[in-house]
Scaffold this active site. Structure first.
Site, PDB file in Angstrom:
ATOM      1  CB  SER A 110      -0.890   0.104   1.132  1.00  0.00           C
ATOM      2  OG  SER A 110      -1.825   1.080   1.249  1.00  0.00           O
ATOM      3  CD  GLU A 111      -1.189   5.133  -3.279  1.00  0.00           C
ATOM      4  OE1 GLU A 111      -1.859   6.169  -3.205  1.00  0.00           O
ATOM      5  OE2 GLU A 111      -1.122   4.280  -4.049  1.00  0.00           O
ATOM      6  CG  ASN A 112      -0.906   3.653   3.693  1.00  0.00           C
ATOM      7  OD1 ASN A 112      -1.153   2.647   2.800  1.00  0.00           O
ATOM      8  ND2 ASN A 112      -1.409   3.857   4.820  1.00  0.00           N
ATOM      9  N   GLY A 113       2.701   3.142   2.902  1.00  0.00           N
ATOM     10  CA  GLY A 113       3.982   2.592   3.592  1.00  0.00           C
ATOM     11  C   GLY A 113       3.636   1.215   4.513  1.00  0.00           C
ATOM     12  CB  SER A 155       5.757   3.732  -0.127  1.00  0.00           C
ATOM     13  OG  SER A 155       4.627   3.044  -0.712  1.00  0.00           O
TER      14      SER A 155
END
Length: 217
Positions: free
Chosen positions: A45-48, A87
């Site tokens: 997930s791109e939020n880390g 990320s």
């Protein structure tokens, strides 16, 4: 036809053992619930987050553990958390094997519009900009038509573009389609959906070759 869960289940058949997969906001997030038995994938997930699991059961949510859509998630053993810089270095460095995105429109040449509706306030394009620029295998999960019954699979997108010529495949509530040089190639149709219904719901060029099987799980 398929509901959102059915779309997610069909998308899960695209997963392969050892894949690193980014799941976009909306229908794509449901894919984590339907990983086929016998394979191991890492959801990013791109939020880390790396190592997302299925959604938590009611009462087991942790408000601090969320995906990019701010939904509570679970994590699998070995999961890791990191900042957005790391990320996006994973994404921009092409370390993601499969990206599954939602969309408002897809054009027959593989263009995608999934970030802005004119007249509505949005915070920005978000991570989709990096994903469509970097990923080499992008599948879209979407409804085939909008609420007015108008096609969302078009000859040319009418909304502001997120990416150009980057989409490989689309799974909708009516069908599975592949982007080719000649247009949308129909691969599978949803249970109970006729080819005529898919034709009527597709504005872009629709290619039909041979028998088109129904989607199975």
């Amino acid at each position: 036809m398929l509901d959102k869960i059915g779309i997610a289940k069909r998308l899960a058949k695209e997963l392969k053992d050892g894949y690193y997969v980014n799941l976009g906001i909306g229908i794509p997030t449901l894919v984590a619930n339907y990983v086929p038995e016998g394979i191991a994938v890492e959801f990013q997930s791109e939020n880390g987050v790396l190592g997302m699991g299925p959604f938590p059961f009611e009462g087991e949510e942790d408000a601090d553990v969320i995906n990019a859509g701010k939904q509570t998630i679970t994590t699998l053993p070995g999961a890791s958390f990191f900042d957005s810089a790391l990320s996006f270095s994973m994404i921009r460095g092409k370390h993601v094997d499969l990206t599954i995105l939602g969309a408002m429109e897809v054009a027959e040449n593989g263009d995608i519009a999934n970030w802005k509706i004119p007249g509505k306030m949005v915070k920005g394009m978000g991570g989709a900009m990096d994903l469509v620029a970097s990923a080499e295998n992008i599948i879209v999960a979407m409804m085939h038509t909008n609420k007015e019954g108008e096609s969302k699979l078009l000859k040319r997108c009418t909304l502001p573009l997120t990416g150009i010529g980057c989409i490989k495949k689309i799974v909708t509530n009516l069908a599975v389609l592949e982007i080719t040089e000649k247009g949308f190639k129909l691969l599978e149709r949803a249970p109970g959906v006729t080819i005529e219904e898919i034709k009527n719901a597709t504005e872009g060029t629709l290619i039909i070759e041979g028998l088109i099987p129904e989607i199975t799980f």
